[in-house]
Motif scaffolding. Sequence first.
Motif, PDB file in Angstrom:
ATOM      1  N   ASN A   8       0.808  -1.219   0.000  1.00  0.00           N
ATOM      2  CA  ASN A   8       0.000   0.000   0.000  1.00  0.00           C
ATOM      3  C   ASN A   8       0.843   1.274   0.000  1.00  0.00           C
ATOM      4  O   ASN A   8       0.413   2.307   0.483  1.00  0.00           O
ATOM      5  CB  ASN A   8      -0.977  -0.004   1.172  1.00  0.00           C
ATOM      6  CG  ASN A   8      -0.276  -0.091   2.518  1.00  0.00           C
ATOM      7  OD1 ASN A   8       0.821  -0.611   2.635  1.00  0.00           O
ATOM      8  ND2 ASN A   8      -0.942   0.403   3.548  1.00  0.00           N
ATOM      9  N   MET A   9       2.001   1.213  -0.603  1.00  0.00           N
ATOM     10  CA  MET A   9       2.856   2.390  -0.755  1.00  0.00           C
ATOM     11  C   MET A   9       2.471   3.055  -2.075  1.00  0.00           C
ATOM     12  O   MET A   9       2.557   2.431  -3.128  1.00  0.00           O
ATOM     13  CB  MET A   9       4.322   1.926  -0.767  1.00  0.00           C
ATOM     14  CG  MET A   9       5.326   3.002  -0.796  1.00  0.00           C
ATOM     15  SD  MET A   9       7.008   2.389  -0.494  1.00  0.00           S
ATOM     16  CE  MET A   9       7.222   1.156  -1.768  1.00  0.00           C
ATOM     17  N   SER A  10       2.042   4.325  -2.016  1.00  0.00           N
ATOM     18  CA  SER A  10       1.491   4.899  -3.243  1.00  0.00           C
ATOM     19  C   SER A  10       2.010   6.286  -3.624  1.00  0.00           C
ATOM     20  O   SER A  10       1.705   6.760  -4.703  1.00  0.00           O
ATOM     21  CB  SER A  10      -0.034   4.965  -3.126  1.00  0.00           C
ATOM     22  OG  SER A  10      -0.396   5.793  -2.041  1.00  0.00           O
ATOM     23  N   CYS A  11       2.771   6.917  -2.725  1.00  0.00           N
ATOM     24  CA  CYS A  11       3.184   8.287  -3.049  1.00  0.00           C
ATOM     25  C   CYS A  11       4.502   8.635  -2.363  1.00  0.00           C
ATOM     26  O   CYS A  11       5.032   7.856  -1.568  1.00  0.00           O
ATOM     27  CB  CYS A  11       2.107   9.281  -2.628  1.00  0.00           C
ATOM     28  SG  CYS A  11       1.859   9.363  -0.840  1.00  0.00           S
ATOM     29  N   GLY A  12       4.982   9.811  -2.652  1.00  0.00           N
ATOM     30  CA  GLY A  12       6.218  10.274  -2.050  1.00  0.00           C
ATOM     31  C   GLY A  12       6.134  10.388  -0.538  1.00  0.00           C
ATOM     32  O   GLY A  12       7.111  10.164   0.169  1.00  0.00           O
ATOM     33  N   HIS A  13       4.966  10.737  -0.037  1.00  0.00           N
ATOM     34  CA  HIS A  13       4.766  10.811   1.416  1.00  0.00           C
ATOM     35  C   HIS A  13       4.965   9.444   2.050  1.00  0.00           C
ATOM     36  O   HIS A  13       5.585   9.320   3.103  1.00  0.00           O
ATOM     37  CB  HIS A  13       3.375  11.368   1.749  1.00  0.00           C
ATOM     38  CG  HIS A  13       3.113  11.428   3.216  1.00  0.00           C
ATOM     39  ND1 HIS A  13       2.385  10.457   3.861  1.00  0.00           N
ATOM     40  CD2 HIS A  13       3.501  12.326   4.165  1.00  0.00           C
ATOM     41  CE1 HIS A  13       2.325  10.757   5.154  1.00  0.00           C
ATOM     42  NE2 HIS A  13       2.993  11.885   5.350  1.00  0.00           N
ATOM     43  N   CYS A  14       4.443   8.410   1.395  1.00  0.00           N
ATOM     44  CA  CYS A  14       4.625   7.033   1.885  1.00  0.00           C
ATOM     45  C   CYS A  14       6.113   6.704   1.959  1.00  0.00           C
ATOM     46  O   CYS A  14       6.598   6.143   2.944  1.00  0.00           O
ATOM     47  CB  CYS A  14       3.945   6.026   0.964  1.00  0.00           C
ATOM     48  SG  CYS A  14       2.163   6.196   0.812  1.00  0.00           S
ATOM     49  N   GLN A  15       6.813   7.039   0.907  1.00  0.00           N
ATOM     50  CA  GLN A  15       8.250   6.778   0.836  1.00  0.00           C
ATOM     51  C   GLN A  15       8.976   7.456   1.995  1.00  0.00           C
ATOM     52  O   GLN A  15       9.799   6.841   2.674  1.00  0.00           O
ATOM     53  CB  GLN A  15       8.786   7.269  -0.500  1.00  0.00           C
ATOM     54  CG  GLN A  15      10.260   7.048  -0.703  1.00  0.00           C
ATOM     55  CD  GLN A  15      10.724   7.531  -2.075  1.00  0.00           C
ATOM     56  OE1 GLN A  15       9.944   8.036  -2.876  1.00  0.00           O
ATOM     57  NE2 GLN A  15      11.999   7.369  -2.333  1.00  0.00           N
ATOM     58  N   LEU A  16       8.678   8.718   2.227  1.00  0.00           N
ATOM     59  CA  LEU A  16       9.323   9.464   3.305  1.00  0.00           C
ATOM     60  C   LEU A  16       8.987   8.884   4.675  1.00  0.00           C
ATOM     61  O   LEU A  16       9.863   8.757   5.545  1.00  0.00           O
ATOM     62  CB  LEU A  16       8.917  10.936   3.248  1.00  0.00           C
ATOM     63  CG  LEU A  16       9.435  11.731   2.048  1.00  0.00           C
ATOM     64  CD1 LEU A  16       8.795  13.112   2.014  1.00  0.00           C
ATOM     65  CD2 LEU A  16      10.949  11.822   2.084  1.00  0.00           C
ATOM     66  N   LYS A  17       7.729   8.529   4.862  1.00  0.00           N
ATOM     67  CA  LYS A  17       7.287   7.993   6.151  1.00  0.00           C
ATOM     68  C   LYS A  17       7.950   6.644   6.440  1.00  0.00           C
ATOM     69  O   LYS A  17       8.422   6.403   7.552  1.00  0.00           O
ATOM     70  CB  LYS A  17       5.763   7.861   6.154  1.00  0.00           C
ATOM     71  CG  LYS A  17       5.177   7.567   7.503  1.00  0.00           C
ATOM     72  CD  LYS A  17       3.663   7.658   7.465  1.00  0.00           C
ATOM     73  CE  LYS A  17       3.079   7.358   8.823  1.00  0.00           C
ATOM     74  NZ  LYS A  17       1.615   7.412   8.801  1.00  0.00           N
ATOM     75  N   ILE A  18       7.987   5.766   5.443  1.00  0.00           N
ATOM     76  CA  ILE A  18       8.613   4.452   5.608  1.00  0.00           C
ATOM     77  C   ILE A  18      10.104   4.609   5.888  1.00  0.00           C
ATOM     78  O   ILE A  18      10.642   3.993   6.808  1.00  0.00           O
ATOM     79  CB  ILE A  18       8.354   3.566   4.370  1.00  0.00           C
ATOM     80  CG1 ILE A  18       6.893   3.142   4.345  1.00  0.00           C
ATOM     81  CG2 ILE A  18       9.292   2.355   4.343  1.00  0.00           C
ATOM     82  CD1 ILE A  18       6.455   2.495   3.049  1.00  0.00           C
TER      83      ILE A  18
END
Length: 130
Positions: A8-18
Amino acid sequence: MIKLIVTNMSCGHCQLKINAELEANNYKVVKIDMSKNSVLINTSSDQVNKIKRILDSINYVVDNETPVLDIEEHTIWDDKLDDDLNYETFTTYLFNNEISIIGFNDEDFGVIILCTVTQLHDAVEYINQM
């Protein structure tokens, strides 16, 4: 290194948070590939359950259907790769098989790649058949 698929990784925000959460837990994130939903982490496969719990705590799901891959750095040396056409063919093979080229050893013309042991054996066999 290990490679996980986060469904469920879908955007740059996801990338940064992970990335931030894993690094806060002392894991070194090598690469996040949004197009493939993959996360490459500099750790061993015995850490997978802990990493899954960390990602679950921030509402990200590791795909249990896709095996976790142990990725290692390897260097391939072969005189056949001195030929430009063979080298181009080989790099296309690597790209098509999702093997990352991370550098070159210019001294012996070695190609430094990130891949599983099985992928390494297949790549060497591919060169041998050229």
